[in-house]
Design a protein around this motif. Structure first.
Motif, PDB file in Angstrom:
ATOM      1  N   LEU A  68       0.818  -1.213   0.000  1.00 23.51           N
ATOM      2  CA  LEU A  68       0.000   0.000   0.000  1.00 23.51           C
ATOM      3  C   LEU A  68       0.854   1.267   0.000  1.00 23.51           C
ATOM      4  O   LEU A  68       0.461   2.282  -0.570  1.00 23.51           O
ATOM      5  CB  LEU A  68      -0.952  -0.010   1.199  1.00 23.51           C
ATOM      6  N   LEU A  69       2.013   1.199   0.647  1.00 25.30           N
ATOM      7  CA  LEU A  69       2.893   2.374   0.690  1.00 25.30           C
ATOM      8  C   LEU A  69       3.704   2.558  -0.582  1.00 25.30           C
ATOM      9  O   LEU A  69       4.012   3.689  -0.964  1.00 25.30           O
ATOM     10  CB  LEU A  69       3.837   2.281   1.892  1.00 25.30           C
ATOM     11  N   THR A  70       4.070   1.468  -1.226  1.00 24.74           N
ATOM     12  CA  THR A  70       4.962   1.572  -2.382  1.00 24.74           C
ATOM     13  C   THR A  70       4.321   1.156  -3.694  1.00 24.74           C
ATOM     14  O   THR A  70       4.921   1.356  -4.745  1.00 24.74           O
ATOM     15  CB  THR A  70       6.219   0.701  -2.175  1.00 24.74           C
ATOM     16  N   GLY A  71       3.141   0.575  -3.627  1.00 27.02           N
ATOM     17  CA  GLY A  71       2.492   0.087  -4.833  1.00 27.02           C
ATOM     18  C   GLY A  71       2.015   1.222  -5.717  1.00 27.02           C
ATOM     19  O   GLY A  71       1.952   2.382  -5.306  1.00 27.02           O
ATOM     20  N   PRO A  72       1.662   0.893  -6.957  1.00 25.12           N
ATOM     21  CA  PRO A  72       1.179   1.923  -7.872  1.00 25.12           C
ATOM     22  C   PRO A  72      -0.149   2.482  -7.383  1.00 25.12           C
ATOM     23  O   PRO A  72      -1.013   1.743  -6.927  1.00 25.12           O
ATOM     24  CB  PRO A  72       1.020   1.181  -9.204  1.00 25.12           C
ATOM     25  N   SER A  73      -0.279   3.773  -7.439  1.00 23.13           N
ATOM     26  CA  SER A  73      -1.528   4.394  -6.988  1.00 23.13           C
ATOM     27  C   SER A  73      -2.513   4.368  -8.148  1.00 23.13           C
ATOM     28  O   SER A  73      -2.260   4.900  -9.216  1.00 23.13           O
ATOM     29  CB  SER A  73      -1.283   5.824  -6.512  1.00 23.13           C
ATOM     30  N   GLY A  74      -3.613   3.713  -7.907  1.00 22.88           N
ATOM     31  CA  GLY A  74      -4.649   3.618  -8.929  1.00 22.88           C
ATOM     32  C   GLY A  74      -5.771   4.593  -8.625  1.00 22.88           C
ATOM     33  O   GLY A  74      -5.664   5.477  -7.791  1.00 22.88           O
ATOM     34  N   SER A  75      -6.845   4.428  -9.314  1.00 15.95           N
ATOM     35  CA  SER A  75      -7.992   5.302  -9.103  1.00 15.95           C
ATOM     36  C   SER A  75      -8.828   4.829  -7.926  1.00 15.95           C
ATOM     37  O   SER A  75      -9.881   5.386  -7.668  1.00 15.95           O
ATOM     38  CB  SER A  75      -8.840   5.345 -10.376  1.00 15.95           C
ATOM     39  N   GLY A  76      -8.364   3.781  -7.228  1.00 17.90           N
ATOM     40  CA  GLY A  76      -9.097   3.258  -6.077  1.00 17.90           C
ATOM     41  C   GLY A  76     -10.109   2.229  -6.521  1.00 17.90           C
ATOM     42  O   GLY A  76     -10.129   1.790  -7.659  1.00 17.90           O
ATOM     43  N   GLY A  77     -10.961   1.840  -5.590  1.00 17.82           N
ATOM     44  CA  GLY A  77     -12.039   0.921  -5.918  1.00 17.82           C
ATOM     45  C   GLY A  77     -11.558  -0.425  -6.386  1.00 17.82           C
ATOM     46  O   GLY A  77     -10.864  -1.144  -5.695  1.00 17.82           O
ATOM     47  N   LYS A  78     -11.952  -0.775  -7.599  1.00 24.80           N
ATOM     48  CA  LYS A  78     -11.681  -2.107  -8.128  1.00 24.80           C
ATOM     49  C   LYS A  78     -10.186  -2.399  -8.274  1.00 24.80           C
ATOM     50  O   LYS A  78      -9.731  -3.488  -7.993  1.00 24.80           O
ATOM     51  CB  LYS A  78     -12.379  -2.259  -9.469  1.00 24.80           C
ATOM     52  N   SER A  79      -9.394  -1.422  -8.703  1.00 24.96           N
ATOM     53  CA  SER A  79      -7.969  -1.688  -8.893  1.00 24.96           C
ATOM     54  C   SER A  79      -7.258  -1.923  -7.563  1.00 24.96           C
ATOM     55  O   SER A  79      -6.339  -2.724  -7.485  1.00 24.96           O
ATOM     56  CB  SER A  79      -7.303  -0.537  -9.653  1.00 24.96           C
ATOM     57  N   THR A  80      -7.683  -1.227  -6.505  1.00 26.08           N
ATOM     58  CA  THR A  80      -7.068  -1.430  -5.194  1.00 26.08           C
ATOM     59  C   THR A  80      -7.374  -2.825  -4.671  1.00 26.08           C
ATOM     60  O   THR A  80      -6.492  -3.504  -4.165  1.00 26.08           O
ATOM     61  CB  THR A  80      -7.559  -0.368  -4.191  1.00 26.08           C
ATOM     62  N   SER A  81      -8.614  -3.258  -4.797  1.00 27.03           N
ATOM     63  CA  SER A  81      -8.950  -4.600  -4.313  1.00 27.03           C
ATOM     64  C   SER A  81      -8.253  -5.668  -5.148  1.00 27.03           C
ATOM     65  O   SER A  81      -7.814  -6.688  -4.619  1.00 27.03           O
ATOM     66  CB  SER A  81     -10.460  -4.807  -4.306  1.00 27.03           C
ATOM     67  N   THR A  82      -8.103  -5.451  -6.430  1.00 29.31           N
ATOM     68  CA  THR A  82      -7.377  -6.392  -7.280  1.00 29.31           C
ATOM     69  C   THR A  82      -5.907  -6.440  -6.880  1.00 29.31           C
ATOM     70  O   THR A  82      -5.309  -7.512  -6.808  1.00 29.31           O
ATOM     71  CB  THR A  82      -7.507  -5.990  -8.759  1.00 29.31           C
ATOM     72  N   ASP A  83      -5.321  -5.279  -6.603  1.00 29.71           N
ATOM     73  CA  ASP A  83      -3.923  -5.237  -6.158  1.00 29.71           C
ATOM     74  C   ASP A  83      -3.747  -5.960  -4.831  1.00 29.71           C
ATOM     75  O   ASP A  83      -2.747  -6.651  -4.626  1.00 29.71           O
ATOM     76  CB  ASP A  83      -3.447  -3.794  -6.013  1.00 29.71           C
ATOM     77  N   LEU A  84      -4.698  -5.818  -3.912  1.00 33.26           N
ATOM     78  CA  LEU A  84      -4.595  -6.490  -2.621  1.00 33.26           C
ATOM     79  C   LEU A  84      -4.677  -8.005  -2.774  1.00 33.26           C
ATOM     80  O   LEU A  84      -3.996  -8.742  -2.073  1.00 33.26           O
ATOM     81  CB  LEU A  84      -5.668  -5.976  -1.662  1.00 33.26           C
ATOM     82  N   ILE A  85      -5.484  -8.465  -3.702  1.00 37.92           N
ATOM     83  CA  ILE A  85      -5.553  -9.905  -3.969  1.00 37.92           C
ATOM     84  C   ILE A  85      -4.222 -10.388  -4.544  1.00 37.92           C
ATOM     85  O   ILE A  85      -3.706 -11.439  -4.160  1.00 37.92           O
ATOM     86  CB  ILE A  85      -6.721 -10.238  -4.912  1.00 37.92           C
ATOM     87  N   ARG A  86      -3.628  -9.577  -5.414  1.00 43.20           N
ATOM     88  CA  ARG A  86      -2.335  -9.964  -5.999  1.00 43.20           C
ATOM     89  C   ARG A  86      -1.246 -10.052  -4.938  1.00 43.20           C
ATOM     90  O   ARG A  86      -0.431 -10.968  -4.948  1.00 43.20           O
ATOM     91  CB  ARG A  86      -1.932  -8.964  -7.079  1.00 43.20           C
ATOM     92  N   TRP A  87      -1.179  -9.066  -4.017  1.00 46.21           N
ATOM     93  CA  TRP A  87      -0.116  -9.136  -2.995  1.00 46.21           C
ATOM     94  C   TRP A  87      -0.365 -10.301  -2.069  1.00 46.21           C
ATOM     95  O   TRP A  87       0.578 -10.923  -1.590  1.00 46.21           O
ATOM     96  CB  TRP A  87       0.075  -7.838  -2.218  1.00 46.21           C
ATOM     97  N   ALA A  88      -1.643 -10.626  -1.789  1.00 40.93           N
ATOM     98  CA  ALA A  88      -1.927 -11.763  -0.907  1.00 40.93           C
ATOM     99  C   ALA A  88      -1.448 -13.066  -1.546  1.00 40.93           C
ATOM    100  O   ALA A  88      -0.849 -13.912  -0.874  1.00 40.93           O
ATOM    101  CB  ALA A  88      -3.416 -11.833  -0.610  1.00 40.93           C
ATOM    102  N   VAL A  89      -1.683 -13.210  -2.836  1.00 36.36           N
ATOM    103  CA  VAL A  89      -1.223 -14.406  -3.540  1.00 36.36           C
ATOM    104  C   VAL A  89       0.303 -14.433  -3.593  1.00 36.36           C
ATOM    105  O   VAL A  89       0.928 -15.477  -3.387  1.00 36.36           O
ATOM    106  CB  VAL A  89      -1.836 -14.459  -4.959  1.00 36.36           C
ATOM    107  N   ALA A  90       0.922 -13.274  -3.815  1.00 33.10           N
ATOM    108  CA  ALA A  90       2.382 -13.212  -3.885  1.00 33.10           C
ATOM    109  C   ALA A  90       3.026 -13.457  -2.525  1.00 33.10           C
ATOM    110  O   ALA A  90       4.130 -13.990  -2.439  1.00 33.10           O
ATOM    111  CB  ALA A  90       2.816 -11.857  -4.435  1.00 33.10           C
ATOM    112  N   ALA A  91       2.355 -13.077  -1.439  1.00 34.46           N
ATOM    113  CA  ALA A  91       2.910 -13.243  -0.093  1.00 34.46           C
ATOM    114  C   ALA A  91       2.651 -14.630   0.476  1.00 34.46           C
ATOM    115  O   ALA A  91       3.272 -15.006   1.473  1.00 34.46           O
ATOM    116  CB  ALA A  91       2.340 -12.184   0.846  1.00 34.46           C
ATOM    117  N   PHE A  92       1.782 -15.400  -0.143  1.00 33.59           N
ATOM    118  CA  PHE A  92       1.439 -16.713   0.404  1.00 33.59           C
ATOM    119  C   PHE A  92       2.645 -17.644   0.552  1.00 33.59           C
ATOM    120  O   PHE A  92       2.775 -18.302   1.592  1.00 33.59           O
ATOM    121  CB  PHE A  92       0.347 -17.393  -0.423  1.00 33.59           C
TER     122      PHE A  92
END
Length: 122
Positions: A68-92
């Protein structure tokens, strides 16, 4: 014990962020080191009920915070939730490796305890 658990994965996540690789090898290695150190320290202090679940939570929170601090800043909403799913999969993988490390440390300590008991009773 808390510093041993937090500092290595935080350093690894910062290295990943600096290299632009997301939640990768730095987080995984840092998570394993932190989990092993906290498991050893926690087993000595008898705090195993706290040690076993914490590495996964710490890694998840650190990965989310760094993203959240270093990731690309999107327009919020759908892109933020998609990014959070991606980091969760990457951190697993880092979370799974940390938990396996804790269980391995506890298994080794348990075997050492059994060996000590057998030697004392023999």
């Amino acid at each position: 014990m808390a510093l041993a658990l937090v500092v290595p994965p935080l350093a690894g996540a910062c290295v990943d962020a600096a290299l632009g690789s997301g939640s990768g090898w730095g987080l995984l290695v840092g998570g394993v080191i932190g989990a092993a150190a906290s498991a050893v320290l926690g087993a000595r202090r008898g705090a195993l009920s706290w040690v076993v679940p914490l590495p996964v939570l710490v890694i998840a929170l650190l990965a989310a915070a760094v993203h959240l601090l270093t990731g690309p800043s999107g327009s919020g909403g759908k892109s933020t939730s998609t990014d959070l799913i991606r980091w969760a999969v990457a951190a697993f993988p880092a979370m799974a490796a940390a938990e396996c490390t804790v269980l391995a440390v506890l298994a080794v300590r348990g075997l050492q305890s059994l060996r000590t008991r057998r030697h004392d009773h023999a």
